[in-house]
Design a protein around this motif. Structure first.
Motif, PDB file in Angstrom:
ATOM      1  N   ARG A 205       0.831  -1.195   0.000  1.00 47.94           N
ATOM      2  CA  ARG A 205       0.000   0.000   0.000  1.00 47.94           C
ATOM      3  C   ARG A 205       0.866   1.246   0.000  1.00 47.94           C
ATOM      4  N   ASP A 206       1.870   1.259   0.890  1.00 46.50           N
ATOM      5  CA  ASP A 206       2.749   2.419   0.985  1.00 46.50           C
ATOM      6  C   ASP A 206       3.466   2.678  -0.342  1.00 46.50           C
ATOM      7  N   TYR A 207       3.873   1.585  -0.961  1.00 43.97           N
ATOM      8  CA  TYR A 207       4.603   1.746  -2.213  1.00 43.97           C
ATOM      9  C   TYR A 207       3.750   2.441  -3.262  1.00 43.97           C
ATOM     10  N   TRP A 208       2.491   2.084  -3.310  1.00 46.55           N
ATOM     11  CA  TRP A 208       1.628   2.671  -4.342  1.00 46.55           C
ATOM     12  C   TRP A 208       1.064   4.027  -3.925  1.00 46.55           C
ATOM     13  N   ALA A 210       3.470   5.900  -2.769  1.00 45.74           N
ATOM     14  CA  ALA A 210       4.805   6.509  -2.833  1.00 45.74           C
ATOM     15  C   ALA A 210       5.105   7.261  -1.545  1.00 45.74           C
ATOM     16  N   ALA A 211       4.816   6.608  -0.450  1.00 49.20           N
ATOM     17  CA  ALA A 211       4.965   7.239   0.857  1.00 49.20           C
ATOM     18  C   ALA A 211       6.403   7.705   1.100  1.00 49.20           C
ATOM     19  N   ASP A 212       7.358   6.995   0.502  1.00 51.73           N
ATOM     20  CA  ASP A 212       8.760   7.355   0.711  1.00 51.73           C
ATOM     21  C   ASP A 212       9.190   8.553  -0.121  1.00 51.73           C
ATOM     22  N   GLU A 213       8.364   8.911  -1.082  1.00 49.70           N
ATOM     23  CA  GLU A 213       8.822   9.921  -2.029  1.00 49.70           C
ATOM     24  C   GLU A 213       8.021  11.208  -1.925  1.00 49.70           C
ATOM     25  N   ARG A 214       7.424  11.414  -0.776  1.00 49.90           N
ATOM     26  CA  ARG A 214       6.669  12.651  -0.618  1.00 49.90           C
ATOM     27  C   ARG A 214       7.268  13.545   0.475  1.00 49.90           C
ATOM     28  N   ASP A 215       8.549  13.272   0.733  1.00 51.62           N
ATOM     29  CA  ASP A 215       9.284  14.201   1.586  1.00 51.62           C
ATOM     30  C   ASP A 215       8.638  14.344   2.961  1.00 51.62           C
ATOM     31  N   GLY A 216       8.066  13.260   3.436  1.00 50.08           N
ATOM     32  CA  GLY A 216       7.507  13.296   4.777  1.00 50.08           C
ATOM     33  C   GLY A 216       6.090  13.850   4.859  1.00 50.08           C
ATOM     34  N   ARG A 217       5.588  14.345   3.751  1.00 56.24           N
ATOM     35  CA  ARG A 217       4.221  14.877   3.779  1.00 56.24           C
ATOM     36  C   ARG A 217       3.235  13.730   3.964  1.00 56.24           C
ATOM     37  N   SER A 263       6.694  12.281 -13.094  1.00 55.50           N
ATOM     38  CA  SER A 263       8.118  12.346 -12.782  1.00 55.50           C
ATOM     39  C   SER A 263       8.262  12.402 -11.267  1.00 55.50           C
ATOM     40  N   GLY A 264       9.373  11.907 -10.779  1.00 58.96           N
ATOM     41  CA  GLY A 264       9.620  12.002  -9.349  1.00 58.96           C
ATOM     42  C   GLY A 264       9.195  10.780  -8.547  1.00 58.96           C
ATOM     43  N   VAL A 265       8.841   9.706  -9.240  1.00 64.37           N
ATOM     44  CA  VAL A 265       8.604   8.447  -8.502  1.00 64.37           C
ATOM     45  C   VAL A 265       9.372   7.335  -9.208  1.00 64.37           C
ATOM     46  N   ALA A 266       9.878   6.414  -8.408  1.00 66.54           N
ATOM     47  CA  ALA A 266      10.651   5.303  -8.966  1.00 66.54           C
ATOM     48  C   ALA A 266       9.729   4.401  -9.783  1.00 66.54           C
TER      49      ALA A 266
END
Lengths: 311, 311
Positions: A205-208, A210-217, A263-266
């Motif tokens: 769930r987190d991966y989709w 993109a919890a890691d790529e939102r700069d902590g937001r 752009s901006g997500v793996a």
DNA sequence: TGCGTCCATAACCTGGCGGCATGGATGTCG
DNA sequence: CGACATCCATGCCGCCAGGTTATGGACGCA
């Protein structure tokens, strides 16, 4: 004395919940039905299993004795059932393939075609899994192999061979202000509500999201979906947006929904997975080989990724 | 998917017999009923379990896989069920006592009375066993202790404490030529037909045919009985005679049947038995103690006891 | 005192199980 | 070669167990 496993499940549910009403709810039966069943179990065993009070149902000594055994009993039956089903699959020359909705993309057809050539007389039976089962039936032993996207929970207990990667896009309601943009930066979506999988699916769930790529937001959840249909519906109805592999634009195209590059997500990695117990199974090995072979062309186009070594 | 243990028993029976008709017979259901059940099991599992032919039903690969697990599953359920029943007995302060028909004689009452004094609030629940179950439910875990006559099959797996001995007499139809004799020598009965227990009861059956004391002469079996009623009926109707403990003359007196003292056969030993698992159980230990205490007077005197009034 | 929360009971409906009778396929024997 | 025996499958019917809804009774709580 005979029992139905259903009756044992009922009993286990009541024992766990300590409450008839809630247990009945969980079991999707009415409370009176459950009352009758539990009383009947008691009558048949000739033992009082629960003490009733307005506080609920609590186990007696014999009840505890039974509750201790029932889970393993149910598990044993489940194992037996699955073993038989697997043997049936073998006998009928069927390889059961689990797939997470939008698991693999066009490559799936190539894989299956390659397998059909390699194993004449065999047939691949695909079953789509709901997102609530992130191993697509592999962990439960319902399938022989699965096409999945990494990462997924339970991954470490399985054999996983990455096949290729695919960019992640975003699915938007057609009326969304960004729906006409050619390319969207993920940053622009940070405050949008998302359609997410169930919380139990953890990493996936987190991966989709993109919890890691939102700069902590923090993520805003607009809706929860367990199957593609719900997911598409939720997006089309404006409850939220969602990340999706690029191929979803082709496989899950639908009026009212627009897919846009991001752009901006793996990118997302597709993998084939199987149970360690099947490591030596020639059919499963052949299937994995077909996956790697079919993925090879795409993989080269898509940047690095581990070398395919067909074993 | 749910199943009834009944269905599993059905499956196991067919798997073992390899023949629907015979299995149905063994299960006391009609063959069509069994046909339907097996087909339904197959449908629910989504696997063909048997290949049908005029030769009968033989297991397929999935069938074998299932057949391998089913017995342990049924056994596990049986264990769970018994554990709960035992816990219920404890909770209700009931000591379950198995007794072979005519197991102990008048001593039984003394034992129970003594136990009632020693364990206030406890109650002894007696259950009569058929001769086909020579441990009176002890081997199956259905009772906490049993009053039995030695020797019995399965004896070595249990704890056994001999209590007292009692002469063996003979039960004759009233019309029998020897029925008026005061004392009969066993030798005179060698050629008589005997009413015996089922062949499966092994040592126990042999003991009551006094197979060791007939100088190698074969036994004639006139009838087979599994319960006192059948046994008495068979004797009264002249199908045969039978050895019986002296106390049977009092406990199983019946018109048409005469009990007479016998010379030339060893006496019968009454014992209390329990499961090794209960060695440490204080209630069972108390019960055994009561048995030994109640037996003490008889043990010394051994012979007489209350006057038999054989009619 | 009225309300909410439990479990139990009542009345009713339906699907599945079991029984009987019979059919179809296939060896077997006089 | 036809009659028979042996197996399993099918059709039909009666009955019960399990489900549902509606309601009752006990008890704690505001």
């Amino acid at each position: 004395m005979d029992v139905d496993t259903r009756l044992l499940r009922y009993f286990a549910a009541v024992a766990e919940e300590g409450n008839l009403t809630r247990a009945a709810d969980r079991l999707f039966v009415s409370q009176p039905a459950l009352t009758k069943q539990i009383r009947q179990l008691e009558a048949r065993l000739g033992a009082t299993l629960f003490t009733r009070s307005r506080a609920g149902m609590s186990l007696t000594a014999p009840g505890r004795a039974l509750a201790e055994r029932v889970p393993e009993l149910l598990a044993a039956w489940d194992r037996a059932r699955r073993e038989a089903a697997n043997a049936a699959g073998r006998a009928a020359r069927v390889l059961k393939l689990g797939a997470m909705a939008s698991g693999a993309n066009e490559a799936t057809q190539d894989v299956i075609a390659a397998f059909a050539r390699l194993r004449r007389g065999w047939r691949v039976e695909m079953r789509q899994a709901a997102w609530s089962d992130p191993t697509a039936g592999l962990a439960a032993g319902d399938v022989d192999a699965a096409l999945l996207r990494l990462p997924f929970p339970g991954q470490d207990a399985l054999r996983v061979e990455p096949l290729f990667t695919e960019p992640r896009w975003v699915a938007l309601p057609a009326a969304h202000p960004l729906a006409t943009r050619e390319l969207i930066a993920f940053r622009e979506l940070w405050d949008e509500p998302f359609v997410a999988a169930r919380p139990e699916t953890g990493r996936w769930r987190d991966y989709w999201l993109a919890a890691d790529e939102r700069d902590g937001r923090p993520v805003r959840i607009g809706a929860i979906a367990d199957r593609p249909d719900d997911w598409l519906g939720a997006i089309a109805n404006g409850y939220g947006i969602a990340l999706a592999p690029e191929s979803a634009a082709r496989f899950y195209a639908r009026p009212g929904i627009v897919y846009r590059p991001l752009s901006g997500v793996a990118p997302s990695t597709v993998a084939v997975a199987w149970a360690p117990a099947d490591d030596a199974d020639p059919v499963v090995r052949d299937f994995v080989r077909c996956c790697l072979a079919a993925a090879a062309p795409q993989r080269s186009g898509d940047g690095p990724g581990p070398r395919p070594d067909a074993r």
